[in-house]
Every structure is written in C-alpha cells, then in structure tokens.
Scaffold this motif. Structure first.
Motif, PDB file in Angstrom:
ATOM      1  N   ALA A  18      -3.361   4.397   4.498  1.00  0.00           N
ATOM      2  CA  ALA A  18      -4.119   4.401   3.247  1.00  0.00           C
ATOM      3  C   ALA A  18      -5.543   3.895   3.462  1.00  0.00           C
ATOM      4  O   ALA A  18      -6.501   4.444   2.915  1.00  0.00           O
ATOM      5  CB  ALA A  18      -3.404   3.552   2.197  1.00  0.00           C
ATOM      6  N   LEU A  19      -5.701   2.866   4.286  1.00  0.00           N
ATOM      7  CA  LEU A  19      -7.027   2.333   4.593  1.00  0.00           C
ATOM      8  C   LEU A  19      -7.873   3.391   5.284  1.00  0.00           C
ATOM      9  O   LEU A  19      -9.048   3.577   4.950  1.00  0.00           O
ATOM     10  CB  LEU A  19      -6.913   1.081   5.463  1.00  0.00           C
ATOM     11  N   PHE A  20      -7.292   4.104   6.236  1.00  0.00           N
ATOM     12  CA  PHE A  20      -8.028   5.174   6.911  1.00  0.00           C
ATOM     13  C   PHE A  20      -8.478   6.232   5.918  1.00  0.00           C
ATOM     14  O   PHE A  20      -9.631   6.664   5.927  1.00  0.00           O
ATOM     15  CB  PHE A  20      -7.181   5.822   8.009  1.00  0.00           C
ATOM     16  N   ALA A  21      -7.578   6.666   5.050  1.00  0.00           N
ATOM     17  CA  ALA A  21      -7.926   7.705   4.074  1.00  0.00           C
ATOM     18  C   ALA A  21      -9.053   7.225   3.161  1.00  0.00           C
ATOM     19  O   ALA A  21      -9.993   7.971   2.880  1.00  0.00           O
ATOM     20  CB  ALA A  21      -6.692   8.086   3.259  1.00  0.00           C
ATOM     21  N   TRP A  22      -8.995   5.989   2.735  1.00  0.00           N
ATOM     22  CA  TRP A  22     -10.043   5.452   1.873  1.00  0.00           C
ATOM     23  C   TRP A  22     -11.367   5.364   2.624  1.00  0.00           C
ATOM     24  O   TRP A  22     -12.419   5.737   2.096  1.00  0.00           O
ATOM     25  CB  TRP A  22      -9.631   4.093   1.330  1.00  0.00           C
ATOM     26  N   LEU A  23     -11.334   4.866   3.865  1.00  0.00           N
ATOM     27  CA  LEU A  23     -12.570   4.754   4.649  1.00  0.00           C
ATOM     28  C   LEU A  23     -13.189   6.120   4.914  1.00  0.00           C
ATOM     29  O   LEU A  23     -14.420   6.254   4.933  1.00  0.00           O
ATOM     30  CB  LEU A  23     -12.301   4.019   5.972  1.00  0.00           C
ATOM     31  N   LEU A  24     -12.380   7.138   5.100  1.00  0.00           N
ATOM     32  CA  LEU A  24     -12.913   8.481   5.325  1.00  0.00           C
ATOM     33  C   LEU A  24     -13.655   8.975   4.085  1.00  0.00           C
ATOM     34  O   LEU A  24     -14.655   9.679   4.205  1.00  0.00           O
ATOM     35  CB  LEU A  24     -11.794   9.441   5.712  1.00  0.00           C
ATOM     36  N   THR A  25     -13.224   8.571   2.906  1.00  0.00           N
ATOM     37  CA  THR A  25     -13.937   8.979   1.695  1.00  0.00           C
ATOM     38  C   THR A  25     -15.279   8.270   1.572  1.00  0.00           C
ATOM     39  O   THR A  25     -16.144   8.724   0.825  1.00  0.00           O
ATOM     40  CB  THR A  25     -13.119   8.690   0.416  1.00  0.00           C
ATOM     41  N   ARG A  26     -15.472   7.187   2.297  1.00  0.00           N
ATOM     42  CA  ARG A  26     -16.719   6.432   2.251  1.00  0.00           C
ATOM     43  C   ARG A  26     -17.781   7.022   3.173  1.00  0.00           C
ATOM     44  O   ARG A  26     -18.943   6.683   3.061  1.00  0.00           O
ATOM     45  CB  ARG A  26     -16.486   4.962   2.623  1.00  0.00           C
ATOM     46  N   ALA A  27     -17.382   7.890   4.102  1.00  0.00           N
ATOM     47  CA  ALA A  27     -18.342   8.503   5.033  1.00  0.00           C
ATOM     48  C   ALA A  27     -19.177   9.534   4.281  1.00  0.00           C
ATOM     49  O   ALA A  27     -18.695  10.196   3.365  1.00  0.00           O
ATOM     50  CB  ALA A  27     -17.599   9.173   6.187  1.00  0.00           C
ATOM     51  N   GLU A  28     -20.440   9.653   4.680  1.00  0.00           N
ATOM     52  CA  GLU A  28     -21.293  10.682   4.100  1.00  0.00           C
ATOM     53  C   GLU A  28     -20.672  12.036   4.380  1.00  0.00           C
ATOM     54  O   GLU A  28     -20.097  12.262   5.447  1.00  0.00           O
ATOM     55  CB  GLU A  28     -22.691  10.602   4.693  1.00  0.00           C
ATOM     56  N   SER A  29     -20.789  12.950   3.434  1.00  0.00           N
ATOM     57  CA  SER A  29     -20.074  14.231   3.551  1.00  0.00           C
ATOM     58  C   SER A  29     -20.459  15.009   4.801  1.00  0.00           C
ATOM     59  O   SER A  29     -19.620  15.664   5.407  1.00  0.00           O
ATOM     60  CB  SER A  29     -20.277  15.074   2.295  1.00  0.00           C
ATOM     61  N   GLU A  30     -21.708  14.930   5.231  1.00  0.00           N
ATOM     62  CA  GLU A  30     -22.086  15.657   6.450  1.00  0.00           C
ATOM     63  C   GLU A  30     -21.567  14.983   7.713  1.00  0.00           C
ATOM     64  O   GLU A  30     -21.565  15.564   8.789  1.00  0.00           O
ATOM     65  CB  GLU A  30     -23.605  15.859   6.530  1.00  0.00           C
ATOM     66  N   MET A  31     -21.110  13.742   7.583  1.00  0.00           N
ATOM     67  CA  MET A  31     -20.564  13.011   8.730  1.00  0.00           C
ATOM     68  C   MET A  31     -19.047  12.934   8.701  1.00  0.00           C
ATOM     69  O   MET A  31     -18.437  12.423   9.633  1.00  0.00           O
ATOM     70  CB  MET A  31     -21.139  11.587   8.762  1.00  0.00           C
ATOM     71  N   ALA A  32     -18.407  13.401   7.648  1.00  0.00           N
ATOM     72  CA  ALA A  32     -16.960  13.237   7.504  1.00  0.00           C
ATOM     73  C   ALA A  32     -16.200  13.917   8.638  1.00  0.00           C
ATOM     74  O   ALA A  32     -15.236  13.369   9.158  1.00  0.00           O
ATOM     75  CB  ALA A  32     -16.495  13.773   6.163  1.00  0.00           C
ATOM     76  N   GLY A  33     -16.635  15.084   9.051  1.00  0.00           N
ATOM     77  CA  GLY A  33     -15.964  15.780  10.151  1.00  0.00           C
ATOM     78  C   GLY A  33     -16.040  14.995  11.446  1.00  0.00           C
ATOM     79  O   GLY A  33     -15.064  14.882  12.182  1.00  0.00           O
ATOM     80  N   ARG A  34     -17.228  14.450  11.721  1.00  0.00           N
ATOM     81  CA  ARG A  34     -17.381  13.631  12.925  1.00  0.00           C
ATOM     82  C   ARG A  34     -16.569  12.347  12.827  1.00  0.00           C
ATOM     83  O   ARG A  34     -15.971  11.899  13.799  1.00  0.00           O
ATOM     84  CB  ARG A  34     -18.852  13.306  13.158  1.00  0.00           C
TER      85      ARG A  34
END
Length: 83
Positions: A18-34
């Motif tokens: 759950a923490l990983f999923a939440w942290l991934l939503t905090r990444a800028e959208s152009e950086m989410a894939g990276r």
C-alpha cells in the motif's frame, strides 16, 4: 503461510504494498514510468531482506552483489537529470 509462519506476517507485506502504491501516486506523471521501473530494483532488495529477516536464509556474497547491481540500475534510471 507455506512455511507455517504466523499469519501476522501478511500485515507488513500489505502495508509495504500500500505504501508503494501511494508513493507512486506522488511521483510526477512524466516520471511515474521511471519510478515504477526503478521500483524493480528496490523490490528485489526488499525481497532479499525479507528472505533474511523472516525466512532465516542469509544472503550470500552473490546475493549482495546482485542487490547492489539492481539498486545501482534503479538509481541510473531514476536520478539523472533529463533536461
């Protein structure tokens, strides 16, 4: 569960997921894939730490070398400036 361990060990796994999923939503959208790609190296390292602390199987030098290589790869994907 297959190792006849306490079902309470499921809790930390669920919390980390759950923490990983939440942290991934905090990444800028152009950086989410990276960020997601770099997570692969972190996942490998976390899995080896889990193997050591929970399953009682200590990583050997090849495991440690692999972990370091994965984390270096993750850093190379995520950290350099791309301007």
């Amino acid at each position: 569960m297959r190792l006849d361990r306490s079902p309470l060990l499921v809790g930390p796994g669920l919390v980390s997921l759950a923490l990983f999923a939440w942290l991934l939503t905090r990444a800028e959208s152009e950086m989410a894939g990276r960020a997601y790609a770099a997570y692969g190296g972190v996942y490998i390292a976390a899995s080896m730490i889990w193997m050591w602390l929970v399953e009682g199987s200590r990583p050997d030098r090849w495991d440690i070398a692999g972990i370091l290589l994965c984390l270096l790869g993750s850093a190379l994907i995520l950290l350099p400036s791309r301007s």
